[in-house]
Design a protein around this motif. Structure first.
Motif, PDB file in Angstrom:
ATOM      1  N   ASP A   1      -2.248  -3.220  -5.290  1.00 55.78           N
ATOM      2  CA  ASP A   1      -0.975  -2.928  -4.639  1.00 55.78           C
ATOM      3  C   ASP A   1      -0.083  -2.056  -5.514  1.00 55.78           C
ATOM      4  O   ASP A   1      -0.099  -2.201  -6.742  1.00 55.78           O
ATOM      5  CB  ASP A   1      -0.196  -4.235  -4.390  1.00 55.78           C
ATOM      6  N   GLY A   2       0.678  -1.201  -4.881  1.00 53.41           N
ATOM      7  CA  GLY A   2       1.819  -0.628  -5.575  1.00 53.41           C
ATOM      8  C   GLY A   2       2.847  -1.726  -5.786  1.00 53.41           C
ATOM      9  O   GLY A   2       2.982  -2.625  -4.939  1.00 53.41           O
TER      10      GLY A   2
ATOM     11  N   CYS B   1       1.315   7.128  -4.493  1.00 51.28           N
ATOM     12  CA  CYS B   1       0.734   6.974  -3.148  1.00 51.28           C
ATOM     13  C   CYS B   1      -0.661   7.592  -3.078  1.00 51.28           C
ATOM     14  O   CYS B   1      -1.588   7.016  -2.484  1.00 51.28           O
ATOM     15  CB  CYS B   1       1.670   7.559  -2.088  1.00 51.28           C
TER      16      CYS B   1
ATOM     17  N   ASN C   1       0.834  -1.201   0.000  1.00 49.58           N
ATOM     18  CA  ASN C   1       0.000   0.000   0.000  1.00 49.58           C
ATOM     19  C   ASN C   1       0.878   1.264   0.000  1.00 49.58           C
ATOM     20  O   ASN C   1       2.106   1.174  -0.103  1.00 49.58           O
ATOM     21  CB  ASN C   1      -0.974  -0.021   1.182  1.00 49.58           C
TER      22      ASN C   1
ATOM     23  N   LEU D   1      -3.010   5.161  -4.795  1.00 53.12           N
ATOM     24  CA  LEU D   1      -3.279   3.951  -3.999  1.00 53.12           C
ATOM     25  C   LEU D   1      -4.244   4.255  -2.854  1.00 53.12           C
ATOM     26  O   LEU D   1      -5.164   3.483  -2.584  1.00 53.12           O
ATOM     27  CB  LEU D   1      -1.970   3.368  -3.457  1.00 53.12           C
TER      28      LEU D   1
ATOM     29  N   GLU E   1      -8.193   2.617  -2.671  1.00 52.22           N
ATOM     30  CA  GLU E   1      -8.400   1.646  -1.591  1.00 52.22           C
ATOM     31  C   GLU E   1      -9.857   1.636  -1.113  1.00 52.22           C
ATOM     32  O   GLU E   1     -10.412   0.584  -0.788  1.00 52.22           O
ATOM     33  CB  GLU E   1      -7.449   1.957  -0.419  1.00 52.22           C
TER      34      GLU E   1
END
Lengths: 441, 441
Positions: free
Chosen positions: A277-278, A260, A234, A263, A267
């Motif tokens: 996922d990264g 970021c 994450n 993500l 989520e």
């Protein structure tokens, strides 16, 4: 998802084709995808199957040798092909936007569900002709990063609508790769990205060998690259993983922040059976990506090729016109997903025939009566057919049964009956009561 | 049909492509055709774009030289192509039926709406890539002649559904041509059919010259052939015209009876602006036809190429398997019809975007609020979008106007309004009242 294993059928190796009941399911999938894409305001376009060789050339690594060129069967030997079949839908769309620029409104949001061709060696999940379903947004000067998230959200909604089972999305950003390259003193991130893209296919030693011989990296730099590819998770995990690599903070900062933020944003809408996922090992083979890159796989079939992929590109349209028209898009590998779930028995084919009512044709000389009745039923909006030649009723019922036709309309001593093929019951019917019943169903 | 002339746009000469609003209309046409075909119980299939060269070869006159073969762009020079793009959908369907024989139920009724390719010199109505919409029925041993009529009826219903304007169908039967050939002592009707197929393109003298040199016909036989091509009209006119030629009655009887029965049958369902005539000059270029042949043209554009064509074939499938699987089918030249009506301004393009509601995004930091609202509206089944970056309202209204988006949802001091872009009025709205209004519309 039902368990109903199907034997796949290929007309020619790598060129899949389906029986009518399987095609009915593929059509239902296409309709569902169109519904999702249009619900976000994306308009459909199609481009020719063909582009000029000049348009297609040099947009991606390893693709040139897979491109099918067109030559007339009767052409003189040695003539240079002018046209070739497109290998994806992104390059044709970039050319389309450049060509129709003055007639489009930006941001231009389009979806495209078409075949593409690659002269690959056929194997599981790799076809010579396949259908892709692409969404892209292209805008003038800049494309909002909100669209990076919209693409991912739409892909998730679309795959969920198709009920394809658990999926893992891996997301990265080319700018982080650019930052890695500049941190290592490399002028060209493209060659680094091409090598790291093979991280799943090469052993650690092979990767190190290529990084050493092709990019002249020392052991410490190679270790950094290998550690870089292992950063995943994450937003926090990506941030912490990158911090531990101690790269040039200015060089990686923008890419890291974009990744970021994305993500964190997606989520909230992630379905339970999805992982998003990264993963910095993801860089995608195509050279034209410049920002976010996406890739998705079946969680239950981890060795199967990616089922969904895409990313952001800044300069693709500008290779066709002198304007900055960046874009971001994602492509759903319909044929790849569909054939896999079919082979695994995880989807149920549709009906062999769209017919809802078969009008039985039993009396010698009554063919026209049956056709006239069929026409009246058809006028109600019902799919109806008549076997053209008089045959015994059991033969006609067998035909209805074999084709999965749910109802047979038959006449006994002047009284009409509707036979329900699912349970064999029959009840008296006339046009009015049938129309009422059909309208309510 | 509205008058709204469009400038046609071609990505490459002979490979048409359309802007989103024109594609929206093309999609609506495809949906209408599918609706008609399914209402008669025809199931959709698709075949690969590609067939082996062996499959495609020798099915029709003058086609071989127009076939596009596939070669890898990086292939060594002089390698023999194995695959080529199909030039029609009939030959691929025959191969499909042979391949999937044991999984199909007969009579097999299918429709197919796909692209086909011919390496022609592009000109009005002639494309290198085009979409055809085909219906065919293939059966074991015999195909009922009722399907000869059903094909014609469905083509008429389909063209009427598309509102293409006045159409003239010309119908003939290859067996009458066979009877002419045998009456004239010719062993092979195919060569005669190929020459007479050119009756519209050649002068009477040129036709006579070819009949004389290629088939060694004498003046009297040539006169008979030329008179034969002039026989046209309803069933009576065909019967009388054939009687006047004094051909071998046994040789022409079956074909004449089939044609006259068909003409009588379809006359009842003929729309007022359609002509459906027998016309013995029609023989169709493809060698595989063995019974009825159809051809249709725009009455208002008599020099434009045929927009619909087909016929009955006895031996097409049997060239792929040792079974007798005759068929009859008809093909609607979608691209040819669509581009002509577009050019003449006789059709109205659709909308540029499927979006029904644009949620205005005006407050700094309110992007997520706008997206959350959009998600709620989308969950009602509405196509909705948000411009991702905050912009002045007039810019967002211009975007909605340019894309033809009918409604804009905007918020003023905490109160939501729905702006109707067709008249500029706006009224207070909330999700519940919108849901009610949408469900009723």
């Amino acid at each position: 998802m039902a368990n109903n294993a199907q034997k796949l059928d290929f007309a020619m190796s790598g060129f899949p084709e389906f029986t009518p009941e399987v095609r009915a399911l593929e059509q239902a999938w296409l309709a569902k995808l169109a519904r999702v894409f249009e619900s976000y305001g994306y308009a459909n376009i199609e481009t020719p199957s063909v582009e000029t060789v000049a348009t297609l050339a040099s947009k991606g690594e390893d693709v040139d040798k897979e491109i099918y060129a067109l030559t007339r069967l009767a052409a003189e030997a040695g003539s240079t092909p002018k046209f070739a079949l497109h290998y994806d839908l992104t390059v044709p769309t970039a050319r389309y936007v450049a060509k129709h620029y003055s007639n489009l409104t930006f941001p231009f949001k389009r979806y495209q569900m078409q075949r593409a061709w690659r002269g690959e060696r056929p194997q599981e999940g790799r076809f010579r002709e396949f259908t892709q379903c692409d969404i892209d947004v292209i805008d003038s000067e800049t494309v909002s990063h909100a669209f990076d998230a919209e693409m991912l959200e739409m892909a998730v909604v679309a795959l969920t609508a198709l009920d394809v089972g658990p999926v893992k999305f891996q997301v990265s950003n080319r700018r982080i790769m650019d930052g890695l390259a500049s941190s290592l003193g490399l002028a060209d991130a493209t060659r680094l990205a091409r090598i790291l893209d093979k991280v799943d296919k090469l052993s650690g030693e092979q990767l190190a060998e290529r990084l050493s011989t092709e990019l002249a990296l020392d052991t410490r730099a190679i270790d950094t690259c290998i550690a870089f590819c292992k950063v995943y998770g994450n937003a926090d995990a990506i941030s912490n993983g990158l911090d531990a690599l101690k790269l040039d903070a200015d060089a990686i900062g923008e890419g890291r922040d974009q990744l970021c933020t994305l993500l964190d944003r997606v989520e909230a809408t992630r379905p339970e059976n999805y992982i998003i996922d990264g993963d910095l090992s993801i860089s995608r083979g195509f050279d034209y990506y410049t920002g976010v890159v996406y890739e998705a796989r079946f969680i239950d079939f981890p060795d199967y090729p990616s089922i969904c992929a895409g990313g952001r590109y800044e300069n693709l349209v500008s290779s066709f016109m002198r304007r900055k028209l960046p874009g971001v898009g994602i492509s759903i590998g319909l044929t790849r997903i569909f054939t896999k779930l079919l082979k695994e028995g995880l989807v149920t084919p549709g009906r062999k025939s769209p017919t809802q009512v078969l009008v039985a044709n039993e009396e010698e000389g009554a063919g026209d009566t049956a056709h006239a009745l069929a026409a009246q039923i058809r006028a109600l909006g019902v799919n109806v057919e008549v076997l053209p030649d008089v045959a015994r009723l059991d033969k006609q019922l067998k035909y209805a049964n074999d084709k999965g036709i749910p109802f047979v309309w038959l006449t006994r001593d002047g009284t009409a009956f509707l036979k329900d093929m699912s349970n064999g019951t029959q009840s008296e019917i006339d046009l009015d009561s049938f129309a009422k019943r059909f309208a309510e169903s």
